[in-house]
Design an enzyme around this catalytic site. Sequence first.
Site, short mmCIF file in Angstrom:
data_model
loop_
_atom_site.label_atom_id
_atom_site.label_comp_id
_atom_site.label_asym_id
_atom_site.label_seq_id
_atom_site.Cartn_x
_atom_site.Cartn_y
_atom_site.Cartn_z
NE ARG A 103 -3.89 0.58 1.91
CZ ARG A 103 -5.12 0.68 2.44
NH1 ARG A 103 -5.35 1.42 3.50
NH2 ARG A 103 -6.13 0.01 1.91
CG HIS A 130 -8.46 0.21 -2.88
ND1 HIS A 130 -7.65 -0.87 -2.55
CD2 HIS A 130 -9.11 0.55 -1.72
CE1 HIS A 130 -7.82 -1.15 -1.27
NE2 HIS A 130 -8.69 -0.32 -0.76
CD GLN A 133 -13.00 -1.87 -0.89
OE1 GLN A 133 -12.23 -1.76 0.05
NE2 GLN A 133 -14.19 -2.43 -0.76
CG ASP A 218 -13.39 6.49 -1.37
OD1 ASP A 218 -13.33 6.28 -0.14
OD2 ASP A 218 -12.37 6.52 -2.10
CB CYS A 258 -13.94 1.18 -0.13
SG CYS A 258 -13.24 2.83 0.10
NE ARG A 286 -10.36 -5.27 0.44
CZ ARG A 286 -9.59 -4.29 0.93
NH1 ARG A 286 -10.17 -3.20 1.41
NH2 ARG A 286 -8.27 -4.38 0.90
N1 NVA Z 1 -9.86 6.85 -1.39
C1 NVA Z 1 -9.52 6.40 -0.06
C2 NVA Z 1 -9.76 4.93 0.08
C3 NVA Z 1 -9.50 4.38 1.45
C4 NVA Z 1 -9.65 2.89 1.52
C5 NVA Z 1 -8.08 6.75 0.24
O1 NVA Z 1 -7.22 6.56 -0.63
O2 NVA Z 1 -7.79 7.20 1.35
N1 CP Z 2 -11.26 -0.11 2.32
C1 CP Z 2 -10.00 -0.17 2.77
O1 CP Z 2 -9.05 -0.39 2.04
O2 CP Z 2 -9.88 0.00 4.13
P1 CP Z 2 -8.53 0.20 4.94
O3 CP Z 2 -7.96 1.53 4.56
O4 CP Z 2 -8.96 0.15 6.38
O5 CP Z 2 -7.59 -0.91 4.60
#
Ligand code: NVA
Ligand code: CP
Length: 300
Positions: A103, A130, A133, A218, A258, A286
């Site tokens: 990540r 993502h 997801q 989101d 998500c 997930r």
């Molecule tokens: N768009 C959000 C998704 C979190 C799972 C982010 O990147 O923070």
């Molecule tokens: N939806 C998702 O990826 O959640 P986290 O940021 O908690 O991993």
Amino acid sequence: MIRHFLRLADLTATEHQTLRTRAKLLKKERAAGLRHATLAGKTIALVFEKSSTRTRASFEAGIKQLGGDVLVLDAQGSQLGRGEPIEDTARVLSSYVDAIMLRTFGDERLEAFAKFSRVPVINGLSDGAHPVQLLADLQTVDENFGTIDVPMAFVGDGSSNMARSFVEAARLFGFLLTIACPEGYEPPADEIAAAGGRVRVVRDPREAVKGVSVVNTDVWTSMGQEAESKKRLAAFAGFTVDGAMMALAAPDAIVLHCLPAHRGEEISAEVLEGAQSRVWQQAENRMHAQKALLEILLPT
Ligand code: NVA
Ligand code: CP
């Protein structure tokens, strides 16, 4: 050839179908108490340069349920946080483990990591995508409608990783997607163009959700954009997915998010907790979807 999963297109259409079927079976079998050992003897590293609850916990639990081992590295507690090049981290880490989930921030960081890794790399969220997801989201749509070919809307930040992965999904799987976002928050034009008419961008969220089966949203401020949160809060005024907006969708429409959610911003508490919300099912999926993904990337 090392199999990476950096974007949805890294699996074939047939593999996506296999993955969804397998994920559903793994879900059923876990409920029935069946045990698996498809990752026995394998170690998977989870590397986080951004926070996570679901991604970390669902990968860790899922890997253990398949008999694999897992190690977790956070930027803060590793040399990544002190500026060690991502390429060096990839070379070293991939000599210890069988697969790596990363990540990170920019997609170029993810690409560089994958380039230097000797083992499969999974995108556990980047600024641009993502995909893990989306595997869960599509499984959830399939479980609710028996198909993923239903009209969907995405309301909010069209330039976010989530919206962009939905655009990729529409391109690959052919469902119709309408994105409602303020000006300046669209998905990249080339990604919309590549979807060849399956993706439409509108300004009015009410127009986007009209008659659709799935309403997605989101956060308005993604990780790494915290400095812009005030500006974004103003830009997204009127984009909250609430009861009035949901009344315009199909009567059997479902809502996906998500998570983490900001009640009262991108989604009302009433909708998040309401009868049309499938967010907890989506979050659970997930784990099942990622288990099926790991079995494809790491065949026995
Ligand atoms: N768009 C959000 C998704 C979190 C799972 C982010 O990147 O923070
Ligand atoms: N939806 C998702 O990826 O959640 P986290 O940021 O908690 O991993």
